[in-house]
Enzyme design. Structure first.
Site, PDB file in Angstrom:
ATOM      1  N   MET A   1     -10.377   5.863  -0.558  1.00  0.00           N
ATOM      2  CA  MET A   1      -9.750   5.371   0.670  1.00  0.00           C
ATOM      3  C   MET A   1      -9.051   6.512   1.413  1.00  0.00           C
ATOM      4  SD  MET A   1     -10.671   2.251   0.370  1.00  0.00           S
ATOM      5  CE  MET A   1      -9.772   1.425   1.665  1.00  0.00           C
ATOM      6  N   GLY A   2      -8.435   7.413   0.646  1.00  0.00           N
ATOM      7  CA  GLY A   2      -7.749   8.551   1.271  1.00  0.00           C
ATOM      8  C   GLY A   2      -6.391   8.198   1.849  1.00  0.00           C
TER       9      GLY A   2
ATOM     10  N   LYS B   1       3.853   5.594 -10.728  1.00  0.00           N
ATOM     11  CA  LYS B   1       2.465   5.167 -10.970  1.00  0.00           C
ATOM     12  C   LYS B   1       1.710   6.373 -11.500  1.00  0.00           C
ATOM     13  CE  LYS B   1      -1.198   2.314 -10.259  1.00  0.00           C
ATOM     14  NZ  LYS B   1      -1.530   1.613  -9.026  1.00  0.00           N
TER      15      LYS B   1
ATOM     16  N   GLY C   1      -6.306  -5.247  -9.413  1.00  0.00           N
ATOM     17  CA  GLY C   1      -6.845  -4.473  -8.303  1.00  0.00           C
ATOM     18  C   GLY C   1      -8.233  -4.929  -7.919  1.00  0.00           C
TER      19      GLY C   1
ATOM     20  N   GLY D   1      -5.345  -2.169 -14.708  1.00  0.00           N
ATOM     21  CA  GLY D   1      -6.660  -1.621 -15.028  1.00  0.00           C
ATOM     22  C   GLY D   1      -7.538  -2.622 -15.731  1.00  0.00           C
TER      23      GLY D   1
ATOM     24  N   LYS E   1       0.858  -1.180   0.000  1.00  0.00           N
ATOM     25  CA  LYS E   1       0.000   0.000   0.000  1.00  0.00           C
ATOM     26  C   LYS E   1       0.899   1.237   0.000  1.00  0.00           C
ATOM     27  CE  LYS E   1      -3.425   2.893   0.458  1.00  0.00           C
ATOM     28  NZ  LYS E   1      -4.283   3.220  -0.699  1.00  0.00           N
ATOM     29  N   THR E   2       0.533   2.232  -0.781  1.00  0.00           N
ATOM     30  CA  THR E   2       1.332   3.453  -0.845  1.00  0.00           C
ATOM     31  C   THR E   2       1.558   4.021   0.556  1.00  0.00           C
ATOM     32  OG1 THR E   2       0.387   3.943  -3.016  1.00  0.00           O
ATOM     33  CG2 THR E   2       1.489   5.754  -1.865  1.00  0.00           C
TER      34      THR E   2
ATOM     35  N   CYS F   1      -2.552   9.641  -6.729  1.00  0.00           N
ATOM     36  CA  CYS F   1      -3.663   9.377  -5.809  1.00  0.00           C
ATOM     37  C   CYS F   1      -4.783  10.393  -6.027  1.00  0.00           C
ATOM     38  CB  CYS F   1      -3.232   9.428  -4.357  1.00  0.00           C
ATOM     39  SG  CYS F   1      -4.663   9.193  -3.279  1.00  0.00           S
TER      40      CYS F   1
ATOM     41  N   ASN G   1      -3.483   4.226 -12.681  1.00  0.00           N
ATOM     42  CA  ASN G   1      -4.226   4.301 -11.418  1.00  0.00           C
ATOM     43  C   ASN G   1      -5.721   4.392 -11.750  1.00  0.00           C
ATOM     44  OD1 ASN G   1      -4.889   4.821  -8.645  1.00  0.00           O
ATOM     45  ND2 ASN G   1      -2.929   5.851  -8.389  1.00  0.00           N
ATOM     46  N   SER G   2      -6.568   4.484 -10.767  1.00  0.00           N
ATOM     47  CA  SER G   2      -8.006   4.568 -11.043  1.00  0.00           C
ATOM     48  C   SER G   2      -8.342   5.868 -11.804  1.00  0.00           C
ATOM     49  CB  SER G   2      -8.798   4.499  -9.734  1.00  0.00           C
ATOM     50  OG  SER G   2      -8.334   5.444  -8.820  1.00  0.00           O
TER      51      SER G   2
HETATM   52  O1  RRO Z   1      -5.853   5.506  -0.990  1.00  0.00           O
HETATM   53  C1  RRO Z   1      -6.526   5.883  -1.973  1.00  0.00           C
HETATM   54  O2  RRO Z   1      -7.583   6.502  -1.878  1.00  0.00           O
HETATM   55  C2  RRO Z   1      -6.080   5.588  -3.353  1.00  0.00           C
HETATM   56  C3  RRO Z   1      -4.778   5.807  -3.799  1.00  0.00           C
HETATM   57 BR1  RRO Z   1      -3.374   6.342  -2.687  1.00  0.00          BR
HETATM   58  C4  RRO Z   1      -4.467   5.585  -5.158  1.00  0.00           C
HETATM   59  O3  RRO Z   1      -3.331   5.773  -5.642  1.00  0.00           O
HETATM   60  N1  RRO Z   1      -5.484   5.188  -5.989  1.00  0.00           N
HETATM   61  C5  RRO Z   1      -6.724   4.996  -5.541  1.00  0.00           C
HETATM   62  O4  RRO Z   1      -7.613   4.631  -6.328  1.00  0.00           O
HETATM   63  N2  RRO Z   1      -7.020   5.187  -4.215  1.00  0.00           N
END
Ligand code: RRO
Length: 307
Positions: free
Chosen positions: A70-71, A160, A265, A243, A44-45, A126, A189-190
């Site tokens: 998620m934040g 990323k 994911g 993706g 996780k980042t 993010c 990423n999303s």
């Molecule tokens: O934690 C998140 O809300 C989140 C992150 Br860091 C990200 O890079 N991509 C995402 O879809 N959610």
């Protein structure tokens, strides 16, 4: 028949792994991935300190799509560095970021000075931190950050990226990335700030329901980004495709577009780590049906319709 692949001189027994954020926040979850058929894991980042993230509900998903805000919940860089020291492997990915460029430098200094010997994924995309735009949509800032980072990081590092939607943006971003000794680019990423509605209400609580979209809904965008970067990036920069991967066929398409590694994911969130066994099996069967023996036989070999 082999699914093995390489990134930054690290070899992996297969080309499928988790995407950052999914089943990778705690040591138990990371152990689960290591004990599965996955090639490796990405954490996780991590930020400089632990974060609780946004209020719940903050993730809704099924096999076909997901929305999350998620934040950036994570246990802090020290936790992940300690875990990585214990497992002592050079073929794993550590995802990091910061809420400011100063925090990014601070976290990366720590990683550079640590015993960590794996690959660093710098998350510049993010979409869910309130009041913070995605770094990778500010091209000057991305350029400035990478210039500073490569002044002091000499461990293998990639970025990323968020999805881009314009060919001119692919040209501009590739022009920046090609100036740096990146080991890899992870795309995508999303898709930021989508909105899901249940009955008459938003599906998730943070940001009045706005969140990053993942899963099958974003496969076309992901494939386009992987291929656009495959067409534009220096050969020394590997591409990780992320993706919309829920089947071996999806992974096959990412590799056809140029991916050397494929991350899962939303489908991993739904199915759990045993998904990797199924994906390996399905990808192997598709390769056999085309007469391919390894990824190099078809990576980037997407065919165009000529006159
Ligand atoms: O934690 C998140 O809300 C989140 C992150 Br860091 C990200 O890079 N991509 C995402 O879809 N959610």
């Amino acid at each position: 028949m082999t699914l093995n692949t390489q990134i930054a001189s690290r070899s992996f027994k297969s080309c499928l792994m988790n995407a950052a954020g999914v089943h990778c926040q705690t040591s138990d979850e990371l152990d689960d991935i290591l004990n599965s058929q996955a090639a490796t894991f990405v954490t996780k980042t991590a930020t400089s300190h632990a974060r609780n993230g946004n209020p719940e509900p903050r993730y809704v998903g099924h096999l076909h799509g997901s929305i999350n805000s998620m934040g950036l919940p994570n246990l802090g860089i020290d936790y992940y560095l300690e875990y990585l020291k214990e497992i002592d492997r050079s073929d794993v990915f550590l995802s990091v970021t910061g809420l400011s460029k100063e925090e990014i430098y601070q976290v990366l200094h720590k990683v550079q000075e640590s015993s960590f010997d794996g690959l660093i994924e710098l998350n510049l995309s993010c979409p869910n931190v309130v009041g913070k735009p995605q770094t990778a949509y500010d091209f000057d800032l991305m350029d400035e950050i990478l210039a500073e980072v490569f002044n002091f990081v000499d461990k293998p590092l990639g970025v990323k990226l968020p999805p881009y939607f314009d060919l001119v943006h692919f040209d501009q971003v590739a022009g920046i990335l090609n100036q740096f000794p990146l080991s890899f680019v992870n795309s995508v990423n999303s898709i930021g700030n989508g909105l899901w509605i249940n009955d008459q209400s938003v599906a998730i609580k943070p940001k009045q329901g706005f969140g990053g979209i993942g899963g099958a809904a974003i496969k076309a965008t992901a494939l386009a980004n992987v291929h656009a970067f495959y067409q534009r990036l220096n050969d020394s920069i590997a591409i990780i495709g992320t993706g919309g991967v829920a089947t071996g066929r999806d992974a096959f398409e990412h590799i056809l577009c140029g991916a050397s590694m494929v991350q899962v994911g939303t489908a991993l969130m739904t199915e759990g780590p045993q998904i990797f066994e199924r994906l390996d099996q399905e990808l192997s069967e598709i390769m056999t049906s085309y007469g391919y023996h390894n990824l190099k036989d078809f990576r980037g070999q997407l065919r165009y319709i000529e006159e």
